[in-house]
Design a protein around this motif. Structure first.
Motif, PDB file in Angstrom:
ATOM      1  N   ASN A  12     -17.429 -49.008 -60.065  1.00  0.00           N
ATOM      2  CA  ASN A  12     -16.488 -49.216 -58.969  1.00  0.00           C
ATOM      3  C   ASN A  12     -16.850 -48.366 -57.753  1.00  0.00           C
ATOM      4  OD1 ASN A  12     -13.858 -50.984 -59.559  1.00  0.00           O
ATOM      5  ND2 ASN A  12     -14.553 -50.089 -61.489  1.00  0.00           N
ATOM      6  N   ARG A  13     -17.222 -47.113 -57.988  1.00  0.00           N
ATOM      7  CA  ARG A  13     -17.587 -46.243 -56.864  1.00  0.00           C
ATOM      8  C   ARG A  13     -18.808 -46.779 -56.122  1.00  0.00           C
ATOM      9  NH1 ARG A  13     -16.199 -41.845 -60.716  1.00  0.00           N
ATOM     10  NH2 ARG A  13     -14.187 -41.000 -60.005  1.00  0.00           N
ATOM     11  N   ARG A  14     -19.794 -47.216 -56.869  1.00  0.00           N
ATOM     12  CA  ARG A  14     -21.023 -47.714 -56.233  1.00  0.00           C
ATOM     13  C   ARG A  14     -20.771 -49.014 -55.476  1.00  0.00           C
ATOM     14  NH1 ARG A  14     -25.585 -48.148 -60.555  1.00  0.00           N
ATOM     15  NH2 ARG A  14     -26.762 -48.793 -58.696  1.00  0.00           N
ATOM     16  N   LEU A  15     -19.921 -49.886 -56.013  1.00  0.00           N
ATOM     17  CA  LEU A  15     -19.623 -51.145 -55.326  1.00  0.00           C
ATOM     18  C   LEU A  15     -18.873 -50.895 -54.014  1.00  0.00           C
ATOM     19  CD1 LEU A  15     -18.613 -53.340 -58.393  1.00  0.00           C
ATOM     20  CD2 LEU A  15     -20.628 -53.665 -56.933  1.00  0.00           C
ATOM     21  N   GLN A  41      -8.759 -48.623 -63.351  1.00  0.00           N
ATOM     22  CA  GLN A  41      -9.647 -49.057 -62.269  1.00  0.00           C
ATOM     23  C   GLN A  41      -9.093 -48.663 -60.908  1.00  0.00           C
ATOM     24  OE1 GLN A  41     -10.060 -53.301 -61.802  1.00  0.00           O
ATOM     25  NE2 GLN A  41     -11.922 -53.134 -60.568  1.00  0.00           N
ATOM     26  N   PHE A  42      -7.800 -48.849 -60.705  1.00  0.00           N
ATOM     27  CA  PHE A  42      -7.209 -48.591 -59.387  1.00  0.00           C
ATOM     28  C   PHE A  42      -7.207 -47.104 -59.044  1.00  0.00           C
ATOM     29  CE2 PHE A  42      -4.346 -52.634 -59.730  1.00  0.00           C
ATOM     30  CZ  PHE A  42      -5.484 -53.406 -59.843  1.00  0.00           C
ATOM     31  N   ALA A  43      -7.109 -46.248 -60.061  1.00  0.00           N
ATOM     32  CA  ALA A  43      -7.164 -44.808 -59.794  1.00  0.00           C
ATOM     33  C   ALA A  43      -8.518 -44.428 -59.199  1.00  0.00           C
ATOM     34  CB  ALA A  43      -6.905 -44.027 -61.079  1.00  0.00           C
ATOM     35  N   ARG A  92      -8.642 -45.779 -55.585  1.00  0.00           N
ATOM     36  CA  ARG A  92      -7.870 -44.932 -54.678  1.00  0.00           C
ATOM     37  C   ARG A  92      -8.650 -43.664 -54.330  1.00  0.00           C
ATOM     38  NH1 ARG A  92      -4.224 -40.773 -54.255  1.00  0.00           N
ATOM     39  NH2 ARG A  92      -2.443 -41.143 -52.874  1.00  0.00           N
ATOM     40  N   GLU A  93      -9.313 -43.067 -55.310  1.00  0.00           N
ATOM     41  CA  GLU A  93     -10.130 -41.880 -55.049  1.00  0.00           C
ATOM     42  C   GLU A  93     -11.235 -42.171 -54.040  1.00  0.00           C
ATOM     43  OE1 GLU A  93     -11.631 -40.658 -58.801  1.00  0.00           O
ATOM     44  OE2 GLU A  93      -9.707 -39.862 -59.526  1.00  0.00           O
ATOM     45  N   GLU A  94     -11.707 -43.413 -54.024  1.00  0.00           N
ATOM     46  CA  GLU A  94     -12.759 -43.802 -53.094  1.00  0.00           C
ATOM     47  C   GLU A  94     -12.220 -44.213 -51.725  1.00  0.00           C
ATOM     48  OE1 GLU A  94     -16.060 -43.341 -53.816  1.00  0.00           O
ATOM     49  OE2 GLU A  94     -15.020 -42.311 -55.455  1.00  0.00           O
ATOM     50  N   GLY A  95     -10.916 -44.081 -51.532  1.00  0.00           N
ATOM     51  CA  GLY A  95     -10.333 -44.347 -50.220  1.00  0.00           C
ATOM     52  C   GLY A  95     -10.007 -45.795 -49.943  1.00  0.00           C
ATOM     53  N   ALA A 142      -0.953 -50.852 -59.233  1.00  0.00           N
ATOM     54  CA  ALA A 142      -1.193 -50.338 -57.880  1.00  0.00           C
ATOM     55  C   ALA A 142      -0.108 -49.350 -57.484  1.00  0.00           C
ATOM     56  CB  ALA A 142      -1.255 -51.498 -56.888  1.00  0.00           C
ATOM     57  N   GLY A 143       1.145 -49.676 -57.825  1.00  0.00           N
ATOM     58  CA  GLY A 143       2.242 -48.771 -57.520  1.00  0.00           C
ATOM     59  C   GLY A 143       2.105 -47.439 -58.237  1.00  0.00           C
TER      60      GLY A 143
END
Length: 404
Positions: free
Chosen positions: A81-84, A133-135, A138-141, A163-164
């Motif tokens: 997820n971070r790389r994408l 996944q969403f956490a 979110r860390e990636e902005g 998401a909430g």
């Protein structure tokens, strides 16, 4: 983050069909293939940015633990997820004189899990998968989650709830067949009534059909809308795709149907988006003001408009006869079936049977815990009667229920 800020938002076009055209074989992990061929995505998303897209979707589509497990990659979920996200930001970092930079948001989709009562995993497990996944996102902005190509209310609600949990906004688009329903029977109107009450910032359709047929479905849902409607249609049926010019002309119908965000799905590309940008800049009409949130309940397939005076049935307990009481509920005698829930276990039992009821469910709960157990898993918009304490009201509002 709102998709709708005083103007029609322009989304991007297709991604998957361009990956296939660039040589991606069938049966591979799409997310892994994209990372192994970064220039394909980088070039495509740069073209979408230069074409004028306001929002561009990072291809985090199925990069959840369950989706990646099919390829033995579940242990690499966070890294993928971070790389994408980073790759999409590289692609959209294009200078656009006179126009703000495109914003990268995250596209996600169904996990393929079938939850109770139609499968074994509990609904809470589905929420947990998305939350993981969403956490990371979110860390990636990432400012916004967009659930795409969804077919069930369970997937859509799980995305919103996850998401909430991590403090992100979410929008949802479902994909329907020619009959206006998803493969699970969900309609856009039912999804809209339920999801906007739960806090979705926008709801709509993607894939499904071409613009004209999609506009017909938006028109049916528009009277219930108090958030922007999203329209991301295909260029046409496979082998019968319209030209960018034809697609743009047909997309005028989406604006008339009150779409607040438009883009393209299968078969569309940068030229489609460029022409949509030109159309919007030359006079794309703003949608009519969104209506107040409708006084309407919903289940997975139908909307139930309600008057201010809702007729409740005689109270029904959660016992062995609950399913029979639901199936016998008479719309001529009541607007909603009133069910008394005394414990979290009874709340869960009610949720497991709620799909059998032809009426909306109204819940009278003995505690906030009992109410939460029911509302968590009822896949629609329910009603709550007798919520006289702040804790009951808070739970009802969190799940978008109607307070009586």
């Amino acid at each position: 983050m709102s998709l709708f800020s005083g103007r029609i938002t322009l989304l991007d076009g297709a991604t998957g069909t361009h990956m296939i055209a660039a040589g991606m074989p069938k049966g591979v992990c799409v997310e892994q293939w994209v990372l192994e061929h970064p220039d394909v995505l980088r070039t495509l998303q740069r073209e979408y940015a230069l074409a004028g897209s306001d929002l561009i979707y990072a291809p985090t589509f199925a990069a959840n633990r369950v989706g990646l497990a099919r390829y033995g990659l579940e242990g690499h979920m966070a890294e993928i997820n971070r790389r994408l996200v980073a790759l999409s930001r590289e692609g959209t970092a294009a200078h656009r004189p006179g126009r703000p930079d495109a914003v990268v948001v995250a596209s996600v989709t169904t996990t393929g899990m079938f939850c109770e009562p139609f499968g074994e995993p509990p609904f809470a497990e589905l929420i947990d998968v998305y939350t993981e996944q969403f956490a990371v996102l979110r860390e990636e902005g990432i400012p916004l989650i967009v659930g795409e190509t969804l077919m069930s209310m369970a997937d859509a609600r799980a995305i919103l709830l996850a998401a909430g949990r991590v403090g992100l906004s979410a929008a949802v688009t479902i994909t329907v067949e020619q009959n206006g329903r998803t493969l699970s029977g969900l309609t856009l109107s039912a999804a809209l009534v339920t999801l906007q009450a739960m806090g979705a910032v926008a709801v709509g359709l993607n894939c499904s059909t071409g613009p004209a047929a999609m506009a017909d479905e938006l028109e049916k849902a528009a009277p219930y809308a108090c958030v922007p409607l999203i329209a991301k249609p295909n260029a046409g049926a496979p082998g019968e795709e319209s030209t960018p010019e034809e697609f743009c002309q047909s997309s005028q119908s989406l604006l008339k149907a009150r779409a607040g965000a438009i883009g393209g799905c299968c078969g569309t590309g940068p030229e489609h988006i460029r022409l949509l940008r030109k159309m919007l800049d030359e006079g794309g009409n703003l949608p009519a003001d969104c209506a107040d949130c409708p006084h309407a309940a919903a289940n997975g397939s139908a909307v139930f408009p309600l008057t201010q005076e809702v007729r409740l049935s005689a109270p029904v307990p959660v016992d062995d006869d609950l399913c029979d009481a639901m199936m016998d509920a008479d719309p001529d005698e009541a607007d909603a079936l009133l069910v008394q829930v005394g414990s979290p276990e009874e709340g869960h039992a009610l949720a497991m049977e709620s799909h059998a009821c032809p009426l909306p469910i109204a819940i009278e709960a003995a505690s906030a815990e009992a109410l939460e157990a029911a509302l968590l898993e009822i896949q629609g918009r329910a009603l709550v009667a007798g919520a006289h304490t702040p804790s009951l009201k808070e739970v009802a509002c969190r799940y978008g229920a109607i307070l009586l």
